[in-house]
Design a protein around this motif. Structure first.
Motif, mmCIF file in Angstrom:
data_model
loop_
_atom_site.group_PDB
_atom_site.id
_atom_site.type_symbol
_atom_site.label_atom_id
_atom_site.label_comp_id
_atom_site.label_asym_id
_atom_site.label_seq_id
_atom_site.Cartn_x
_atom_site.Cartn_y
_atom_site.Cartn_z
ATOM 1 N N SER A 138 -54.532 12.396 -19.510
ATOM 2 C CA SER A 138 -55.219 12.814 -20.737
ATOM 3 C C SER A 138 -54.272 12.822 -21.932
ATOM 4 O O SER A 138 -54.633 12.429 -23.039
ATOM 5 N N SER A 139 -53.039 13.257 -21.697
ATOM 6 C CA SER A 139 -52.089 13.446 -22.795
ATOM 7 C C SER A 139 -51.359 12.169 -23.187
ATOM 8 O O SER A 139 -50.815 12.068 -24.280
ATOM 9 N N GLY A 140 -51.305 11.195 -22.264
ATOM 10 C CA GLY A 140 -50.501 10.003 -22.519
ATOM 11 C C GLY A 140 -49.017 10.242 -22.293
ATOM 12 O O GLY A 140 -48.186 9.430 -22.702
ATOM 13 N N ASN A 141 -48.698 11.327 -21.618
ATOM 14 C CA ASN A 141 -47.293 11.645 -21.331
ATOM 15 C C ASN A 141 -46.839 10.857 -20.104
ATOM 16 O O ASN A 141 -46.709 11.405 -18.990
ATOM 17 N N VAL A 142 -46.621 9.572 -20.280
ATOM 18 C CA VAL A 142 -46.252 8.664 -19.187
ATOM 19 C C VAL A 142 -45.091 7.795 -19.665
ATOM 20 O O VAL A 142 -45.126 7.247 -20.770
ATOM 21 N N ASP A 143 -44.098 7.655 -18.821
ATOM 22 C CA ASP A 143 -42.940 6.816 -19.128
ATOM 23 C C ASP A 143 -43.283 5.361 -18.788
ATOM 24 O O ASP A 143 -43.370 4.992 -17.612
ATOM 25 N N LEU A 144 -43.462 4.530 -19.792
ATOM 26 C CA LEU A 144 -43.869 3.144 -19.574
ATOM 27 C C LEU A 144 -42.719 2.241 -19.153
ATOM 28 O O LEU A 144 -42.926 1.045 -18.930
ATOM 29 N N SER A 145 -41.529 2.810 -19.007
ATOM 30 C CA SER A 145 -40.412 2.011 -18.500
ATOM 31 C C SER A 145 -40.343 2.031 -16.978
ATOM 32 O O SER A 145 -39.499 1.348 -16.379
ATOM 33 N N GLY A 164 -54.153 10.380 -26.325
ATOM 34 C CA GLY A 164 -53.169 9.879 -25.393
ATOM 35 C C GLY A 164 -52.746 8.455 -25.705
ATOM 36 O O GLY A 164 -51.563 8.101 -25.603
ATOM 37 N N LYS A 165 -53.711 7.629 -26.118
ATOM 38 C CA LYS A 165 -53.395 6.243 -26.472
ATOM 39 C C LYS A 165 -52.437 6.200 -27.662
ATOM 40 O O LYS A 165 -51.476 5.413 -27.678
ATOM 41 N N ALA A 166 -52.710 7.026 -28.674
ATOM 42 C CA ALA A 166 -51.826 7.064 -29.848
ATOM 43 C C ALA A 166 -50.407 7.460 -29.439
ATOM 44 O O ALA A 166 -49.428 6.911 -29.947
ATOM 45 N N HIS A 167 -50.312 8.386 -28.496
ATOM 46 C CA HIS A 167 -48.993 8.818 -28.017
ATOM 47 C C HIS A 167 -48.304 7.685 -27.259
ATOM 48 O O HIS A 167 -47.105 7.426 -27.451
ATOM 49 N N LEU A 168 -49.048 6.992 -26.413
ATOM 50 C CA LEU A 168 -48.478 5.906 -25.616
ATOM 51 C C LEU A 168 -48.025 4.736 -26.481
ATOM 52 O O LEU A 168 -47.046 4.059 -26.176
ATOM 53 N N GLN A 169 -48.730 4.502 -27.571
ATOM 54 C CA GLN A 169 -48.397 3.369 -28.434
ATOM 55 C C GLN A 169 -47.113 3.576 -29.219
ATOM 56 O O GLN A 169 -46.664 2.661 -29.913
ATOM 57 N N GLN A 170 -46.514 4.747 -29.080
ATOM 58 C CA GLN A 170 -45.198 4.952 -29.655
ATOM 59 C C GLN A 170 -44.113 4.288 -28.808
ATOM 60 O O GLN A 170 -42.987 4.131 -29.243
ATOM 61 N N PRO A 187 -59.587 17.591 -21.173
ATOM 62 C CA PRO A 187 -59.186 16.829 -19.991
ATOM 63 C C PRO A 187 -60.223 15.759 -19.649
ATOM 64 O O PRO A 187 -61.415 15.923 -19.933
ATOM 65 N N LEU A 188 -59.770 14.690 -19.039
ATOM 66 C CA LEU A 188 -60.668 13.606 -18.668
ATOM 67 C C LEU A 188 -61.548 14.021 -17.493
ATOM 68 O O LEU A 188 -61.074 14.619 -16.524
ATOM 69 N N GLN A 189 -62.816 13.697 -17.584
ATOM 70 C CA GLN A 189 -63.741 13.974 -16.500
ATOM 71 C C GLN A 189 -63.748 12.807 -15.514
ATOM 72 O O GLN A 189 -63.540 11.659 -15.892
ATOM 73 N N ALA A 190 -64.002 13.125 -14.244
ATOM 74 C CA ALA A 190 -63.966 12.095 -13.198
ATOM 75 C C ALA A 190 -64.979 10.989 -13.452
ATOM 76 O O ALA A 190 -64.678 9.802 -13.305
#
Length: 280
Positions: A138-145, A164-170, A187-190
């Motif tokens: 939900s948050s986009g707190n993912v290490d893309l490396s 989350g997308k805006a955060h990831l696009q950094q 939070p994302l729903q199933a």
């Protein structure tokens, strides 16, 4: 190449509507018959797979690291590989990815001795070489490396929110990764996760591998059709400093809305039990 001995089947309920998968001879010898009902119209058939200790611990940490609940049991890894081999996509939460940053959610990664058989099964089922790896955050707190997102042979999807997308696009987006937005806020729903994924790629079967919060959302929305549960013969214990959840967290079902499963299969390897339940 030698692998583990076959699982012993103590109980199995064979349902007329289920369709047996075309397991290669070696896989059929090790596991036995594996069958699933056809996917409901317009909806994937959703299975889940977890390992849990005798005292109900599915996730535990020590010194900042995730602990091995199964004891690296080969039969457990073999079954994990088989279930990954028969689905179109494997979904995990971002916390599961952080606990296993080197992992790839593919059959051959978890159990290399049967890589050829897993590949043959996927060919027989008309599937891609590897299942789609789906990360939910939900948050986009993912290490893309992390290695998963740079593995050329694995297509990966990250389902998130607009925030989350805006955060990831950094970060720099890897070419093998696709970002999908399921809602504005978390939070994302199933159901939103499944519908978003289904719009992007049609899936006949989906596998949920964790963690407990994600599983809790899917159970709460009654989207889990089957649970495969390995019972590892150890006690993990708990104390006030760490919750050590079971495979469902942040949801209360009992007493007002309990979830009852129907036992479909019971297999055994030594002191390990391999349980399979259906949920309505």
């Amino acid at each position: 190449m030698q692998t583990v001995p076959p699982l012993e089947t103590a109980f199995e309920q064979i349902e007329a509507e289920s369709q047996a998968l075309p397991l290669p001879p070696r896989l059929a010898h090790l596991y036995g018959r594996l069958a699933f009902p056809p996917a409901p119209e317009g909806h994937p058939y959703i299975i889940s797979n977890f390992v849990e200790t005798l005292d109900g611990v599915a996730v535990a940490h020590a010194n900042g690291k995730s602990l091995d609940i199964s004891g690296s049991n080969e039969h457990d890894h073999m079954v994990m590989g088989l279930l990954r081999a028969c689905v179109d996509a494997v979904i995990v939460g971002a916390g599961t990815l952080r606990d296993a940053p080197e992992h790839r959610w593919t059959p051959d990664y978890i159990y290399p001795p049967l890589a050829s058989e897993y590949h043959q099964l996927r060919q027989q089922l008309g599937q891609t070489t590897q299942p789609l790896n789906v990360i939910v955050s939900s948050s986009g707190n993912v290490d893309l490396s992390l290695p998963l997102f740079h593995e050329a042979t694995i297509s990966s999807v990250l389902i998130t929110t607009a925030q989350g997308k805006a955060h990831l696009q950094q970060q720099s987006l890897p070419p093998t990764l696709h970002l999908l937005v399921a809602s504005e806020h978390g939070p994302l729903q199933a159901r939103a996760i499944v519908e978003t994924l289904s719009r992007w790629q049609r899936c006949q079967r989906i596998l949920i591998e964790g963690g407990p919060q994600l599983m809790g959302r899917f159970m709460a929305e009654r989207l889990i059709d089957e649970l495969f549960l390995t019972l590892a013969p150890q006690l993990a214990g708990r104390d006030a400093n760490e919750s050590r959840p079971g495979f469902v967290a942040n949801q209360l079902f009992l007493p007002s809305d309990p979830r009852w499963g129907e036992l479909l299969s019971l297999k055994r390897a030594g002191s390990y039990l391999f349980l399979r339940y259906r949920f309505a």
